[in-house]
Design an enzyme around this catalytic site. Structure first.
Site, PDB file in Angstrom:
ATOM      1  N   SER A 104       0.811  -1.217   0.000  1.00 10.68           N
ATOM      2  CA  SER A 104       0.000   0.000   0.000  1.00 10.68           C
ATOM      3  C   SER A 104       0.842   1.264   0.000  1.00 10.68           C
ATOM      4  O   SER A 104       0.313   2.365  -0.161  1.00 10.68           O
ATOM      5  CB  SER A 104      -0.898   0.019   1.240  1.00 10.68           C
ATOM      6  OG  SER A 104      -0.084  -0.006   2.416  1.00 10.68           O
ATOM      7  N   PRO A 130       2.782  12.725  13.662  1.00  7.94           N
ATOM      8  CA  PRO A 130       2.731  12.274  12.265  1.00  7.94           C
ATOM      9  C   PRO A 130       1.362  11.764  11.832  1.00  7.94           C
ATOM     10  O   PRO A 130       0.964  11.979  10.677  1.00  7.94           O
ATOM     11  CB  PRO A 130       3.788  11.154  12.209  1.00  7.94           C
ATOM     12  CG  PRO A 130       4.055  10.779  13.620  1.00  7.94           C
ATOM     13  CD  PRO A 130       3.789  11.998  14.442  1.00  7.94           C
ATOM     14  N   ASN A 141      -3.966   4.644   1.952  1.00  8.76           N
ATOM     15  CA  ASN A 141      -4.666   4.010   0.843  1.00  8.76           C
ATOM     16  C   ASN A 141      -5.211   4.990  -0.184  1.00  8.76           C
ATOM     17  O   ASN A 141      -5.503   4.599  -1.316  1.00  8.76           O
ATOM     18  CB  ASN A 141      -5.804   3.141   1.378  1.00  8.76           C
ATOM     19  CG  ASN A 141      -5.298   2.012   2.241  1.00  8.76           C
ATOM     20  OD1 ASN A 141      -4.088   1.789   2.344  1.00  8.76           O
ATOM     21  ND2 ASN A 141      -6.213   1.295   2.871  1.00  8.76           N
ATOM     22  N   HIS A 188       9.803  -6.899 -45.704  1.00  6.68           N
ATOM     23  CA  HIS A 188      10.386  -8.195 -45.326  1.00  6.68           C
ATOM     24  C   HIS A 188      11.913  -8.165 -45.443  1.00  6.68           C
ATOM     25  O   HIS A 188      12.542  -9.205 -45.638  1.00  6.68           O
ATOM     26  CB  HIS A 188       9.838  -9.338 -46.197  1.00  6.68           C
ATOM     27  CG  HIS A 188       8.352  -9.426 -46.226  1.00  6.68           C
ATOM     28  ND1 HIS A 188       7.620 -10.188 -45.344  1.00  6.68           N
ATOM     29  CD2 HIS A 188       7.441  -8.821 -47.038  1.00  6.68           C
ATOM     30  CE1 HIS A 188       6.328 -10.068 -45.613  1.00  6.68           C
ATOM     31  NE2 HIS A 188       6.194  -9.231 -46.632  1.00  6.68           N
ATOM     32  N   SER A 318      35.248   0.219 -30.820  1.00  9.08           N
ATOM     33  CA  SER A 318      35.830  -1.084 -30.516  1.00  9.08           C
ATOM     34  C   SER A 318      37.141  -0.917 -29.769  1.00  9.08           C
ATOM     35  O   SER A 318      37.917  -0.002 -30.056  1.00  9.08           O
ATOM     36  CB  SER A 318      36.071  -1.873 -31.806  1.00  9.08           C
ATOM     37  OG  SER A 318      36.758  -3.079 -31.537  1.00  9.08           O
ATOM     38  N   LYS A 324      36.772   1.749 -35.908  1.00  8.30           N
ATOM     39  CA  LYS A 324      35.376   1.315 -35.941  1.00  8.30           C
ATOM     40  C   LYS A 324      34.507   2.275 -35.123  1.00  8.30           C
ATOM     41  O   LYS A 324      34.844   2.642 -34.005  1.00  8.30           O
ATOM     42  CB  LYS A 324      35.245  -0.097 -35.378  1.00  8.30           C
ATOM     43  CG  LYS A 324      33.909  -0.771 -35.669  1.00  8.30           C
ATOM     44  CD  LYS A 324      33.962  -2.238 -35.256  1.00  8.30           C
ATOM     45  CE  LYS A 324      32.744  -3.003 -35.720  1.00  8.30           C
ATOM     46  NZ  LYS A 324      31.499  -2.509 -35.118  1.00  8.30           N
ATOM     47  N   ASN A 326      30.362   2.886 -33.963  1.00 10.10           N
ATOM     48  CA  ASN A 326      29.075   2.194 -33.871  1.00 10.10           C
ATOM     49  C   ASN A 326      27.917   3.168 -33.622  1.00 10.10           C
ATOM     50  O   ASN A 326      28.133   4.276 -33.129  1.00 10.10           O
ATOM     51  CB  ASN A 326      29.124   1.159 -32.741  1.00 10.10           C
ATOM     52  CG  ASN A 326      30.155   0.080 -32.988  1.00 10.10           C
ATOM     53  OD1 ASN A 326      30.411  -0.295 -34.135  1.00 10.10           O
ATOM     54  ND2 ASN A 326      30.772  -0.409 -31.932  1.00 10.10           N
TER      55      ASN A 326
END
Length: 467
Positions: A104, A130, A141, A188, A318, A324, A326
């Protein structure tokens, strides 16, 4: 450790279950300490936005409780001032309760109550309780689910929607820039009739804009609050008018379009509104996955991939292959999308945990929804600023693919028929010739099936990108 050292490091607090030792400098009290000891699970605490939302509720409730005669004015003012400090983030380190706690969110609600009570007590010079004062006219709740909806509404409207609009604008600019860049369409992952790069980027921009529309459509349910329903939705222990007044005050303070739940029993027994929002976040993540993957495919290479576009070089790719680079931002997008999809699965399972008058997986719903919003907002801006804005089209390479695709034979259907056109396409592939070369060599023009002008017009790849 001596007894004297122990007294310096800890103090004794009391709750309905007895005494609890609490760190001496902690602003929290007994119930929070019990939760800290009961739930040493993940080390993850409530999100900053969630703590702010809880504090906004506490401040608004104190103000309304004073107006309705529930609290003395000076107590209410002390609570409001303390709650404002908590909302601003000044006491976040005093919210130690793990996300994986009582379903809760009572532990976190009491954490807020206790911290605010301690701060208010220090201001006022007399005890602020409190439960009796900070939590007056409230229950975990109704407060805790309300705080989730407030935090999520703020995050969606202030962070995610602007970030998505920023990304959509960047994609839209590229759509205009690439309006005349003709390329092979692909279905595709196989060659299809031509499209323009601008059409593809326009589609991406639309995906993102539609994500904003979906969020806007779900916002009214997300912004509904069960606040005022207290324990089970009946509003027990609230003065007349409390629910509407406290929600109006929270809306005023936050500037959010918050409303009272149309049905307090639905609003506490179920979490459908935030489950719906999580589903929209997942849909956005799915869309970003498609966009990021398309960008990676089109930028693949540089020699052995499609290489239709270049993405900005951001970092070496890399530790072993020199030179390289990416597509690091699109990859980060894909990981965010995977995380958001997983978060949504958690939210869906947690949303189904509503038994009778209360859902009992509230904290994990909050964690996952707020994380999803934050991740999507951050990565959308990164994708726009560090990738999309710097994309360069390889126009000649893209046109070469479009013209060499066997699917450009499609406009010839109306002149030579589908079966003959299929023969042309297969021969072009087998003999590594262009469609135009095969049509001429096969005598279709000489036999009068179509003229040379009609052939050239039919094989204009840019013309093929429109009806």
């Amino acid at each position: 450790m001596t007894d004297e050292d122990d007294k310096q490091n800890y103090r004794v607090e009391h709750d309905s279950m007895g005494e609890v030792r609490v760190p001496a400098d902690a602003k929290w009290r007994a119930q929070t300490q019990r939760a800290v000891e009961n739930f040493p699970i993940s080390g993850q605490r409530l999100e900053r936005a969630h703590i702010e939302a809880l504090a906004r509720i506490k401040g608004a409730a104190a103000k309304v409780n004073a107006e309705l005669g529930v609290l003395d004015k000076d107590v209410a003012e002390a609570i409001q001032e303390a709650a404002a400090e908590v909302a601003e983030g000044r006491w976040d380190e005093h919210f130690p309760v793990d996300v994986f706690q009582t379903g809760s969110g009572t532990s976190s609600n009491m954490n807020a109550n206790e911290v605010i009570a301690t701060l208010a007590t220090e201001r006022l010079g007399r005890d602020v309780h409190p439960n009796d004062h900070v939590n007056a006219s409230q229950s975990s709740n109704d407060v805790f689910p309300s705080s989730i909806h407030i935090a999520a509404t703020a995050a969606v409207t202030r962070d995610l929607v602007p970030a998505l609009e920023h990304l959509a604008a960047a994609l839209g600019r590229k759509s205009e820039e690439f309006a005349d860049v003709v390329k092979a369409g692909r279905t595709h992952l196989m060659d299809a009739t031509p499209v323009t790069l601008g059409q593809e980027f326009g589609g991406y921009a639309a995906q993102v804009r539609y994500g904003v529309e979906r969020l806007a459509a779900s916002l009214p349910r997300l912004a509904e609050l069960p606040l005022g329903g207290t324990a089970v939705g009946t509003g027990i222990n609230t003065p007349p008018g409390f629910s509407a007044a406290v929600i109006a005050e929270v809306a005023r303070v936050t500037g959010l379009p918050l409303t009272e739940a149309r049905d307090h029993f639905e609003a506490q027994g179920a979490r459908d509104g935030i489950v719906e929002t999580s589903g929209q976040l997942r849909t956005i993540a799915v869309g970003l996955t498609k966009i990021a993957n398309d960008l990676r495919w089109m930028a693949s290479g540089p020699r052995t991939g499609l290489s239709e576009i270049s993405l900005p070089d951001l970092q070496p790719g890399s530790s072993i292959m020199p030179g390289k680079v990416n597509p690091v931002i699109p990859e980060a997008v894909l990981m965010v999308a995977a995380q958001v999809t997983g978060n949504d699965a958690t939210v869906a399972a947690a949303g189904a945990a509503g038994n009778f008058e209360l859902n009992v997986m509230l904290p994990v719903i909050a964690k996952n929804v707020l994380e999803s919003v934050r991740l999507l907002a951050h990565v959308s801006r990164l994708l726009a600023d560090r990738t999309v804005d710097g994309i360069v089209a390889h126009r000649d390479r893209a046109r070469e693919y479009a013209e060499s695709s066997p699917s450009v034979v499609t406009p010839l259907n109306k002149y030579i028929g589908y079966e003959e056109a299929a023969k042309v396409a297969k021969k072009a592939l087998a003999e590594r010739q262009t469609i135009r070369q095969v049509v001429l060599e096969s005598g279709y023009v000489d036999r009068g099936d179509l003229t040379l002008e009609q052939l050239d017009e039919a094989l204009d790849v840019l013309r093929m990108t429109h009806p």
